[in-house]
Design an enzyme around this catalytic site. Structure first.
Site, mmCIF file in Angstrom:
data_model
loop_
_atom_site.group_PDB
_atom_site.id
_atom_site.type_symbol
_atom_site.label_atom_id
_atom_site.label_comp_id
_atom_site.label_asym_id
_atom_site.label_seq_id
_atom_site.Cartn_x
_atom_site.Cartn_y
_atom_site.Cartn_z
ATOM 1 N N GLY B 35 3.763 -0.962 7.874
ATOM 2 C CA GLY B 35 3.578 -0.563 6.481
ATOM 3 C C GLY B 35 2.303 -1.161 5.907
ATOM 4 N N THR B 36 1.702 -0.444 4.960
ATOM 5 C CA THR B 36 0.406 -0.859 4.402
ATOM 6 C C THR B 36 0.518 -2.133 3.593
ATOM 7 O OG1 THR B 36 0.050 1.502 4.118
ATOM 8 C CG2 THR B 36 -1.609 0.029 3.197
ATOM 9 N N VAL B 37 -0.495 -2.995 3.759
ATOM 10 C CA VAL B 37 -0.620 -4.188 2.911
ATOM 11 C C VAL B 37 -1.985 -4.116 2.255
ATOM 12 C CG1 VAL B 37 -0.693 -6.709 2.819
ATOM 13 C CG2 VAL B 37 0.798 -5.565 4.457
#
Lengths: 237, 249
Positions: B35-37
């Protein structure tokens, strides 16, 4: 404290000492006397008790000469590495903490009281007192060494917040000279080091130029000088 | 870019003929698939946001945190293998604590980033260790102001104005570049980060997600903390509204 009237030249070198560090508006001034004694013998009457750790941090050493020298050597070495890692000059707080760690962790073996003073761009001029057991205390001014006993009342009265550089320097020189007058283990000359954003300045005040205090007599030439005198009167006043 | 390093990819201590270490590149893939950070540096602090993909409907909201406090003044958002990320955070906490014990002041963020990067790099040097399958975005506020760093599985660490890792990083970076960060406060930054994360989330491909955000700024007294409930809700609402606006076109 019964000591032999003869000097024990094999006794460890100790710096009876008077050391002082004061903050002023813009930096700090460190001051010290210059007597290193071996028992009752003055091993060095012109020693330099103000030692450099980095470009911007100096310390005043008191107590055992050997102990304070080794501590300052270690801290100088650690600070050097720290400066390289950080990429900028170490702060006074870091220097003081490194001194404190050595003093505290080796308290059983060391006998040295140290005043750390310097200037860094974050906090400006700062003084940290690190007495025998390894306590660290940030103070507007700090005094240490055997001669400091005679200065507590003096500083209570004479210390002011926000002095100018010259006022602070005069205060330090006066204080060390007062302590020298009363403390047998302090003497010689007065050395000061001023540290601020512009850099570091060392000053030197010869012992015979210091003011005379209560009951101190003026220095005069040795009576042995009459041996070379041209005057026929052997004992002119 | 999926090249297979046949034969040269069995060990992290093997170089390929064209000078690549494939194991490290594969480790980076683990980060790319997570998932994007997102992290941004505003004029008064740092904001970190994570698109936390929810694996199961039975998980409690707020569990499996992806953003961790490292010290009072700093925090990390982790992407990639969660367990690996936890190790990195643990190491960072330890370094920060030891530094303060020795030097008597909070660890400068630059120093912290270097130590974390050094540790991650360490694990790429020996055949009996595998590289970390996670990258981190480290944000902190020290006496030199707010700073944002990113550490990749290879051990490289750079300082950024805005950084993104994970699935939606390309789109996220494009969005970040449009922002005028030097004029933005963290309060505004929180809204923007929420919009970015909602924007890059792929409804079709991925399961639902939970938005996790933290900041360290003047408003939070230079302490790293979760974004306050009220502001977080405001950010989520603004992000959802922005999405609908886009869909309405």
């Amino acid at each position: 404290m019964d000591r032999d009237a003869t000097a024990d030249v094999n006794a460890p070198h100790s710096m009876g000492t008077t050391i002082i560090g004061v903050t002023y508006n813009g930096g700090v001034i460190l001051g010290a006397d210059s007597r290193t004694s071996t028992g009752l013998y003055v091993a060095n009457r012109a020693s330099d008790k103000i030692t450099q750790l980095t470009d911007n941090v100096y310390i005043c050493r008191s107590g055992s000469a050997a102990d304070s020298q080794i501590v300052s050597d270690y801290v100088r070495y650690f600070l050097h590495q720290h400066t390289i890692q950080l990429g900028q000059p170490a702060t006074v707080k870091v220097a003081a903490n490194l001194v404190r760690l050595l003093s505290y962790n080796n308290k059983n073996m060391l006998q040295t009281g140290i005043i750390v003073g310097g200037w860094d761009k974050y906090e400006g001029g700062k003084i940290y007192g690190i007495p025998l057991g390894g306590t660290i205390l940030e103070q507007p001014f700090a005094i240490g060494g055997s001669g400091s006993s005679y200065l507590y009342g003096f500083f209570d009265q004479a210390w002011k917040e926000g002095m100018t550089k010259d006022e602070a320097e005069q205060l330090v020189v006066k204080a060390v000279s007062l302590a020298i007058a009363r403390d047998g283990a302090s003497g010689g000359v007065v050395r000061t080091v001023t540290i601020n954003n512009e850099g570091v300045t060392r000053n030197f005040y010869p012992g015979d130029q210091l003011p005379l205090w209560h009951e101190e007599v003026e220095a005069h030439n040795s009576l042995l000088d009459i041996l070379n005198a041209s005057s026929p009167e052997p004992m002119s006043t | 870019m999926s090249s297979i390093g046949t034969g040269y990819d069995l060990s992290v201590t093997t170089f390929s003929p064209d000078g690549r270490v494939f194991q490290i590149e594969y480790a980076a893939k683990a980060v790319d698939n997570s998932g994007t950070v997102v992290g941004i540096k505003c004029k008064d602090g740092i904001v970190i946001g994570v698109e936390k993909l929810i694996a199961s409907k039975m998980m409690l909201p707020g569990s499996n945190r992806r953003i961790h406090s490292v010290h009072r003044h700093s925090g990390m958002g982790v992407a990639g293998l969660a367990a690996d990320g936890r190790q990195i955070v643990a190491r960072a906490k330890s370094e920060a604590h030891n530094y303060e014990s020795t030097y008597g002041e909070p660890i400068p963020i630059k120093e912290l980033a270097e130590r974390v990067a050094s540790y991650v790099h360490l694990c790429t040097l020996y055949w009996w260790l595998r590289p970390f399958g996670s990258g981190v975005i480290l944000g902190g506020y020290d006496r030199d102001g707010p700073q944002l760093y990113m550490v990749e599985p290879s051990g490289v660490s750079y300082r950024y104005f805005g950084a993104a890792i994970g699935k939606g990083r390309q789109a996220a970076k494009t969005e970040i570049e449009k922002l005028k960060l030097s004029d933005m406060t963290c309060r505004q930054g929180v809204i923007e980060v929420a919009k970015i994360i909602y924007g890059v989330h792929d409804e079709a491909k991925d399961k639902t997600f939970e938005l996790e955000m933290s900041w360290v700024c003047d408003e939070s007294n230079r302490q790293h903390q979760k974004v306050p409930e009220a502001l977080l809700e405001e950010a989520k609402a603004a992000a959802k509204a922005a999405l609908e606006e886009m869909d309405a076109d």
